[in-house]
Design a protein around this motif. Structure first.
Motif, short mmCIF file in Angstrom:
data_model
loop_
_atom_site.label_atom_id
_atom_site.label_comp_id
_atom_site.label_asym_id
_atom_site.label_seq_id
_atom_site.Cartn_x
_atom_site.Cartn_y
_atom_site.Cartn_z
N VAL A 29 0.87 -1.17 0.00
CA VAL A 29 0.00 0.00 0.00
C VAL A 29 0.91 1.23 0.00
O VAL A 29 1.86 1.31 0.78
N ALA A 30 0.62 2.16 -0.90
CA ALA A 30 1.45 3.35 -1.04
C ALA A 30 0.56 4.57 -1.20
O ALA A 30 -0.64 4.47 -1.43
N ILE A 31 1.18 5.73 -1.07
CA ILE A 31 0.53 7.01 -1.32
C ILE A 31 1.26 7.69 -2.47
O ILE A 31 2.49 7.69 -2.52
N LEU A 32 0.50 8.26 -3.38
CA LEU A 32 1.05 9.10 -4.44
C LEU A 32 0.54 10.51 -4.20
O LEU A 32 -0.66 10.73 -4.05
N ARG A 33 1.48 11.45 -4.16
CA ARG A 33 1.13 12.86 -3.98
C ARG A 33 1.75 13.66 -5.11
O ARG A 33 2.55 13.15 -5.89
N TYR A 34 1.36 14.91 -5.20
CA TYR A 34 1.84 15.79 -6.27
C TYR A 34 3.36 15.77 -6.37
O TYR A 34 4.07 15.74 -5.36
N ILE A 35 3.83 15.78 -7.61
CA ILE A 35 5.25 15.94 -7.91
C ILE A 35 5.32 16.60 -9.28
O ILE A 35 4.50 16.32 -10.16
N ASP A 36 6.28 17.51 -9.47
CA ASP A 36 6.39 18.27 -10.71
C ASP A 36 6.41 17.39 -11.95
O ASP A 36 5.85 17.76 -12.98
N PHE A 56 -6.18 2.26 -7.60
CA PHE A 56 -5.98 3.64 -7.18
C PHE A 56 -7.26 4.16 -6.53
O PHE A 56 -8.36 3.87 -7.02
N VAL A 57 -7.11 4.93 -5.45
CA VAL A 57 -8.25 5.57 -4.77
C VAL A 57 -7.86 7.01 -4.50
O VAL A 57 -6.87 7.27 -3.79
N LEU A 58 -8.62 7.96 -5.04
CA LEU A 58 -8.37 9.37 -4.77
C LEU A 58 -8.88 9.70 -3.37
O LEU A 58 -10.06 9.52 -3.07
N LEU A 59 -7.97 10.18 -2.53
CA LEU A 59 -8.33 10.55 -1.16
C LEU A 59 -8.59 12.04 -1.01
O LEU A 59 -9.45 12.45 -0.22
N ALA A 60 -7.83 12.85 -1.74
CA ALA A 60 -7.96 14.31 -1.64
C ALA A 60 -7.48 14.93 -2.94
O ALA A 60 -6.68 14.35 -3.67
N GLY A 61 -7.96 16.14 -3.22
CA GLY A 61 -7.52 16.87 -4.39
C GLY A 61 -8.12 16.31 -5.67
O GLY A 61 -9.20 15.72 -5.67
N ARG A 62 -7.38 16.49 -6.76
CA ARG A 62 -7.84 16.02 -8.07
C ARG A 62 -6.76 15.17 -8.71
O ARG A 62 -5.57 15.41 -8.53
N THR A 99 -1.93 12.73 -13.67
CA THR A 99 -1.57 14.08 -13.29
C THR A 99 -2.38 14.41 -12.05
O THR A 99 -3.53 13.97 -11.92
N LEU A 100 -1.76 15.15 -11.12
CA LEU A 100 -2.39 15.42 -9.83
C LEU A 100 -2.39 16.91 -9.53
O LEU A 100 -1.44 17.62 -9.89
N SER A 101 -3.42 17.36 -8.84
CA SER A 101 -3.40 18.72 -8.31
C SER A 101 -2.40 18.77 -7.15
O SER A 101 -2.03 17.73 -6.60
N GLN A 102 -1.99 19.96 -6.78
CA GLN A 102 -0.96 20.09 -5.74
C GLN A 102 -1.42 19.61 -4.37
O GLN A 102 -0.60 19.27 -3.52
N ASP A 103 -2.73 19.51 -4.14
CA ASP A 103 -3.25 19.05 -2.86
C ASP A 103 -3.72 17.59 -2.90
O ASP A 103 -4.36 17.11 -1.97
N ARG A 139 -10.69 19.07 -18.78
CA ARG A 139 -11.33 18.63 -17.54
C ARG A 139 -11.18 19.61 -16.39
O ARG A 139 -12.03 19.67 -15.53
N TRP A 140 -10.09 20.36 -16.36
CA TRP A 140 -9.79 21.16 -15.18
C TRP A 140 -9.92 22.66 -15.39
O TRP A 140 -9.78 23.41 -14.43
#
Length: 141
Positions: A29-36, A56-62, A99-103, A139-140
């Motif tokens: 189990v891992a977390i993926l967060r924003y990265i440039d 994959f499960v989106l927990l927060a952000g986009r 692609t991920l939002s910064q949050d 989309r955004w």
């Protein structure tokens, strides 16, 4: 009274990018967060896992999950705007990137033996890279 770590392990991750938090038995189990490097204009490749699905499960952000059709070449790229708390199971050998939002925070569940040896990458050509930017804008913005 403190709960012994033999009963409960609590993990979190607030950094950038990908970080495994639990490796146990056959799964991780891992977390993926924003990265440039996951800004749409910076994405240069997709990957697939030849031996396993990946959840994959989106927990927060986009987050937009990009999926590529094809085997040795990509014939079409799809974009799925992820919704919070829904499970997205990318099937074995399916080309993908995000692609991920910064949050954003995305939970990843995968086989523990998912490595670069069984997860080839495919380079995106300039037209495909441009398509990722365009799909994100649609989309955004």
């Amino acid at each position: 009274m403190t709960i012994p770590t033999t009963l409960l392990e609590i993990s979190q991750y607030a950094g950038e990018g990908y970080q495994p938090l639990v490796d146990y038995g056959g799964w991780r189990v891992a977390i993926l967060r924003y990265i440039d490097e996951l800004e749409p204009q910076n994405i240069t490749k997709m990957q697939r896992h030849n031996e396993t699905d990946e959840v994959f499960v989106l927990l927060a952000g986009r987050c937009i999950l990009f999926l590529g059709e094809g085997d040795e070449t990509l014939s079409h790229i799809h974009a799925q705007d992820m919704e919070p708390l829904k499970l997205y199971n990318v099937k074995r050998a399916g080309w993908h990137t995000h692609t991920l939002s910064q949050d954003a925070s995305v939970l990843i569940v995968e086989n523990r033996d998912t490595t670069m040896q069984n997860s080839p990458e495919i380079e995106l050509d300039p037209e495909q890279r441009s398509a990722l930017v365009s799909l994100t804008r649609q989309r955004w913005e």
